[in-house]
Design an enzyme around this catalytic site. Structure first.
Site, PDB file in Angstrom:
ATOM      1  N   CYS A 130      11.586 -26.945 -11.753  1.00 53.96           N
ATOM      2  CA  CYS A 130      11.897 -27.170 -10.334  1.00 53.96           C
ATOM      3  C   CYS A 130      12.104 -25.857  -9.587  1.00 53.96           C
ATOM      4  O   CYS A 130      11.591 -25.684  -8.474  1.00 53.96           O
ATOM      5  CB  CYS A 130      13.132 -28.047 -10.180  1.00 53.96           C
ATOM      6  SG  CYS A 130      12.847 -29.759 -10.634  1.00 53.96           S
ATOM      7  N   HIS A 133       8.739 -24.160  -9.111  1.00 54.03           N
ATOM      8  CA  HIS A 133       7.954 -24.932  -8.140  1.00 54.03           C
ATOM      9  C   HIS A 133       8.441 -24.646  -6.716  1.00 54.03           C
ATOM     10  O   HIS A 133       7.642 -24.370  -5.821  1.00 54.03           O
ATOM     11  CB  HIS A 133       8.095 -26.423  -8.489  1.00 54.03           C
ATOM     12  CG  HIS A 133       7.435 -27.360  -7.552  1.00 54.03           C
ATOM     13  ND1 HIS A 133       6.238 -27.973  -7.842  1.00 54.03           N
ATOM     14  CD2 HIS A 133       7.801 -27.810  -6.321  1.00 54.03           C
ATOM     15  CE1 HIS A 133       5.903 -28.767  -6.827  1.00 54.03           C
ATOM     16  NE2 HIS A 133       6.839 -28.680  -5.894  1.00 54.03           N
ATOM     17  N   GLU A 134       9.743 -24.712  -6.507  1.00 57.20           N
ATOM     18  CA  GLU A 134      10.286 -24.531  -5.154  1.00 57.20           C
ATOM     19  C   GLU A 134      10.214 -23.076  -4.696  1.00 57.20           C
ATOM     20  O   GLU A 134       9.982 -22.809  -3.519  1.00 57.20           O
ATOM     21  CB  GLU A 134      11.720 -25.067  -5.070  1.00 57.20           C
ATOM     22  CG  GLU A 134      11.886 -26.528  -5.440  1.00 57.20           C
ATOM     23  CD  GLU A 134      11.020 -27.536  -4.683  1.00 57.20           C
ATOM     24  OE1 GLU A 134      10.329 -27.167  -3.697  1.00 57.20           O
ATOM     25  OE2 GLU A 134      11.024 -28.707  -5.075  1.00 57.20           O
ATOM     26  N   ILE A 135      10.380 -22.125  -5.603  1.00 52.44           N
ATOM     27  CA  ILE A 135      10.228 -20.714  -5.224  1.00 52.44           C
ATOM     28  C   ILE A 135       8.784 -20.436  -4.845  1.00 52.44           C
ATOM     29  O   ILE A 135       8.514 -19.702  -3.883  1.00 52.44           O
ATOM     30  CB  ILE A 135      10.755 -19.781  -6.334  1.00 52.44           C
ATOM     31  CG1 ILE A 135      12.284 -19.899  -6.414  1.00 52.44           C
ATOM     32  CG2 ILE A 135      10.334 -18.329  -6.081  1.00 52.44           C
ATOM     33  CD1 ILE A 135      12.916 -19.220  -7.623  1.00 52.44           C
TER      34      ILE A 135
END
Length: 168
Positions: A130, A133-135
Site C-alpha cells: 500500500c 502504491h500510494e507513494i
C-alpha cells in the site's frame, strides 16, 4: 468530515506529482479526515490527496476494520528490500479492476505525522504494498503503468466496459 469526489481514470490530474505539505495546521487534519471517510465510502484501503484533486503529499491507509488508520505526510521510501513479491492491486480511481503487480517485499519509509513530527516505518506485507502504491500515486505514477502495455490495455478496456455498464 466530508466524503469527497474521487477522480476517475483517465483524469490527467492522476498523473501529476503532488507538492510537499509545508503547513501542519487544522486544514491538513480536516483533509486527512475527509480522505479517511472518502476511502471508507469508496471502499478502499488506501487513498492519497491527489485522488480527490488535491495535489498534496498526504496518504491515508487503513488495512482493515480492526486496524487504526495511518496518516503519512510527505512519505519517501528510504530503502527497499531486494526480495520481491507479487500482490493484487487496484485503485479507488479505477474501481472494479485489479491486476498483479511486483514490488519489493519490504520498504523503509520516512514520513511526517499530522503534527509534522518525523517518523519512520519498516513495512512488510500489505502495508508495504500500500505504501509503495500510494507513494507512486504521489509521484504521478498511476499504478497501471507498472503493468506491461498489453496487460494495461486489457485492463483499461475492462474498466471502460464496466463504466459503460454502470452508466446504462
Amino acid at each position: 468530515m466530508t466524503i469527497r469526489t474521487i477522480l476517475k481514470f483517465p483524469n490527467a490530474s492522476l498523473r501529476l506529482p503532488a507538492e510537499p505539505v509545508i503547513e501542519f495546521d487544522d486544514d491538513l487534519k480536516i483533509l486527512a479526515q475527509d480522505l479517511l471517510e472518502t476511502m471508507r465510502a469508496a471502499p478502499g484501503i488506501g487513498i492519497t490527496a491527489p485522488h480527490i484533486g488535491v495535489l498534496k503529499r498526504l496518504v491515508v491507509i487503513e488495512l482493515g476494520p480492526n486496524s487504526d488508520p495511518g496518516f503519512y505526510v510527505n512519505p519517501e521510501i528510504g530503502q527497499a528490500s531486494g526480495e520481491m513479491s507479487r500482490h493484487m492491486e487496484g485503485s479507488v480511481s479505477m474501481p472494479g479492476v485489479s491486476d498483479e503487480i511486483e514490488r519489493p517485499a519490504s520498504v523503509h519509509v520516512r514520513y511526517q505525522d499530522l503534527s509534522g513530527a518525523s517518523r519512520t516505518v519498516e513495512a512488510k506485507g500489505l502495508l508495504s504494498v500500500c505504501l509503495q502504491h500510494e507513494i507512486d500515486q504521489l509521484d504521478g505514477k498511476f499504478w497501471i503503468y507498472r503493468l506491461s502495455k498489453l496487460k494495461r490495455d486489457r485492463l483499461v478496456k475492462r474498466f471502460e466496459k464496466l463504466q459503460r455498464t454502470v452508466k446504462e
